[in-house]
Structures are given as C-alpha cells and as structure tokens.
Design a protein around this motif. Structure first.
Motif, short mmCIF file in Angstrom:
data_model
loop_
_atom_site.label_atom_id
_atom_site.label_comp_id
_atom_site.label_asym_id
_atom_site.label_seq_id
_atom_site.Cartn_x
_atom_site.Cartn_y
_atom_site.Cartn_z
N GLU A 48 -1.38 -2.53 -35.92
CA GLU A 48 -1.84 -1.46 -35.04
C GLU A 48 -2.34 -2.02 -33.72
OE1 GLU A 48 -4.59 1.46 -36.50
OE2 GLU A 48 -3.69 1.38 -38.49
N ALA A 49 -3.01 -3.15 -33.80
CA ALA A 49 -3.60 -3.76 -32.61
C ALA A 49 -3.38 -5.27 -32.66
CB ALA A 49 -5.09 -3.45 -32.55
N ILE A 50 -2.16 -5.69 -32.33
CA ILE A 50 -1.81 -7.11 -32.45
C ILE A 50 -2.66 -7.98 -31.52
CG2 ILE A 50 0.09 -7.11 -30.78
CD1 ILE A 50 1.56 -8.94 -32.89
N VAL A 51 -3.03 -7.46 -30.36
CA VAL A 51 -3.87 -8.24 -29.44
C VAL A 51 -5.21 -8.54 -30.09
CG1 VAL A 51 -5.02 -8.23 -27.20
CG2 VAL A 51 -2.68 -7.43 -27.38
N GLY A 52 -5.77 -7.56 -30.79
CA GLY A 52 -7.03 -7.77 -31.50
C GLY A 52 -6.90 -8.80 -32.61
N THR A 53 -5.78 -8.76 -33.32
CA THR A 53 -5.53 -9.73 -34.39
C THR A 53 -5.38 -11.13 -33.80
OG1 THR A 53 -4.41 -8.01 -35.68
CG2 THR A 53 -4.05 -10.28 -36.36
N LEU A 54 -4.69 -11.24 -32.68
CA LEU A 54 -4.56 -12.54 -32.00
C LEU A 54 -5.92 -13.07 -31.57
CD1 LEU A 54 -1.40 -11.73 -29.88
CD2 LEU A 54 -1.55 -13.58 -31.55
N ARG A 55 -6.75 -12.21 -31.02
CA ARG A 55 -8.08 -12.64 -30.57
C ARG A 55 -8.94 -13.08 -31.75
NH1 ARG A 55 -11.02 -8.88 -26.53
NH2 ARG A 55 -12.31 -10.73 -26.39
N ALA A 56 -8.85 -12.35 -32.87
CA ALA A 56 -9.61 -12.72 -34.07
C ALA A 56 -9.15 -14.08 -34.59
CB ALA A 56 -9.45 -11.65 -35.15
N ALA A 57 -7.85 -14.32 -34.60
CA ALA A 57 -7.31 -15.60 -35.07
C ALA A 57 -7.73 -16.74 -34.13
CB ALA A 57 -5.79 -15.53 -35.17
N LYS A 58 -7.77 -16.46 -32.84
CA LYS A 58 -8.19 -17.47 -31.88
C LYS A 58 -9.68 -17.77 -32.05
CE LYS A 58 -8.43 -18.70 -27.04
NZ LYS A 58 -8.19 -18.33 -25.66
N LYS A 59 -10.48 -16.74 -32.25
CA LYS A 59 -11.92 -16.91 -32.43
C LYS A 59 -12.22 -17.78 -33.65
CE LYS A 59 -16.18 -14.25 -32.74
NZ LYS A 59 -16.76 -12.91 -32.80
N GLN A 60 -11.38 -17.65 -34.69
CA GLN A 60 -11.56 -18.45 -35.91
C GLN A 60 -10.87 -19.81 -35.79
OE1 GLN A 60 -10.66 -16.37 -39.57
NE2 GLN A 60 -11.49 -14.45 -38.77
N LYS A 61 -10.30 -20.10 -34.61
CA LYS A 61 -9.62 -21.37 -34.31
C LYS A 61 -8.41 -21.61 -35.22
CE LYS A 61 -13.76 -23.64 -32.45
NZ LYS A 61 -14.00 -22.80 -31.40
N ILE A 62 -7.73 -20.51 -35.59
CA ILE A 62 -6.52 -20.59 -36.40
C ILE A 62 -5.31 -20.74 -35.50
CG2 ILE A 62 -5.06 -19.30 -38.02
CD1 ILE A 62 -7.71 -18.07 -39.09
N ILE A 63 -5.36 -20.10 -34.33
CA ILE A 63 -4.30 -20.22 -33.33
C ILE A 63 -4.94 -20.56 -31.99
CG2 ILE A 63 -2.79 -18.58 -34.51
CD1 ILE A 63 -3.49 -16.55 -32.27
N THR A 64 -4.12 -20.98 -31.05
CA THR A 64 -4.61 -21.25 -29.69
C THR A 64 -3.68 -20.59 -28.69
OG1 THR A 64 -3.36 -23.31 -29.52
CG2 THR A 64 -5.61 -23.48 -30.32
N PHE A 65 -4.25 -20.17 -27.58
CA PHE A 65 -3.49 -19.72 -26.42
C PHE A 65 -4.42 -19.77 -25.23
CE2 PHE A 65 -4.85 -15.78 -28.59
CZ PHE A 65 -5.56 -15.13 -27.59
N GLU A 66 -3.85 -19.87 -24.03
CA GLU A 66 -4.64 -19.95 -22.81
C GLU A 66 -5.25 -18.58 -22.50
OE1 GLU A 66 -5.25 -22.68 -20.82
OE2 GLU A 66 -4.26 -23.82 -22.40
N GLY A 67 -6.46 -18.59 -21.98
CA GLY A 67 -7.13 -17.36 -21.56
C GLY A 67 -7.81 -16.66 -22.72
N GLN A 68 -8.40 -15.51 -22.39
CA GLN A 68 -9.14 -14.73 -23.38
C GLN A 68 -8.28 -13.68 -24.08
OE1 GLN A 68 -12.40 -15.19 -24.29
NE2 GLN A 68 -12.14 -17.05 -23.11
N MET A 69 -7.30 -13.14 -23.36
CA MET A 69 -6.50 -12.05 -23.90
C MET A 69 -5.08 -12.15 -23.36
SD MET A 69 -7.11 -7.94 -23.52
CE MET A 69 -8.75 -8.02 -24.20
N LEU A 70 -4.13 -11.70 -24.16
CA LEU A 70 -2.74 -11.67 -23.73
C LEU A 70 -2.30 -10.24 -23.50
CD1 LEU A 70 -1.33 -14.24 -26.31
CD2 LEU A 70 -1.90 -14.66 -23.92
#
Length: 79
Positions: A48-70
């Motif tokens: 439903e909200a893939i951006v939110g899922t990406l941010r949650a995964a980044k916050k838990q240091k499971i994934i990385t990407f540049e910046g705060q949001m895509l």
C-alpha cells in the motif's frame, strides 16, 4: 504503518521483491532500482505504501539508499 510484526512482514516481502527485480552486485548484495519496484504490477498489488516500507527497512539498517525518501520519477534510477 502498523505493529512491529506487520512492519517486519512487509520488509520481508520487500526483500523478496528486491531479489526478484534486482541483481546481485560484485559485493554479493542485491541492487534494485527504485523505479523497478514502483512500476512493477506485483509490487503495486502487495504494498500500500512502498515508500514507507523502504523507509522502515532503511531505519532498521536492512537496506541503504541515498537521502531520506525516494520519489518517482525523480529517484527511479536509485539503487
């Protein structure tokens, strides 16, 4: 977004989709373009909200990407 168990489940599904859509780099890590996730029909139906899922995964240091949001289309080529 939901309980921690729901968040963890969504992150697990996200990782599966990233493996399906991405490719393994020389370092052994999966690299997946943001645009591939956003434009994929299966991902659109799962998340439903893939951006939110990406941010949650980044916050838990499971994934990385540049910046705060895509955001699409600006970040479609970001791994």
């Amino acid at each position: 977004m939901g309980t921690q168990a729901e968040v963890d489940k969504e992150i697990g599904m996200l990782l599966e989709e990233m493996e399906r859509l991405g490719e393994k780099g020389a370092d052994g890590k999966i690299k997946c373009k943001f645009g591939a996730l956003i434009k994929d029909d299966r991902c659109s139906n799962i998340f439903e909200a893939i951006v939110g899922t990406l941010r949650a995964a980044k916050k838990q240091k499971i994934i990385t990407f540049e910046g705060q949001m895509l955001l699409s289309p600006t970040h479609d080529n970001v791994d």
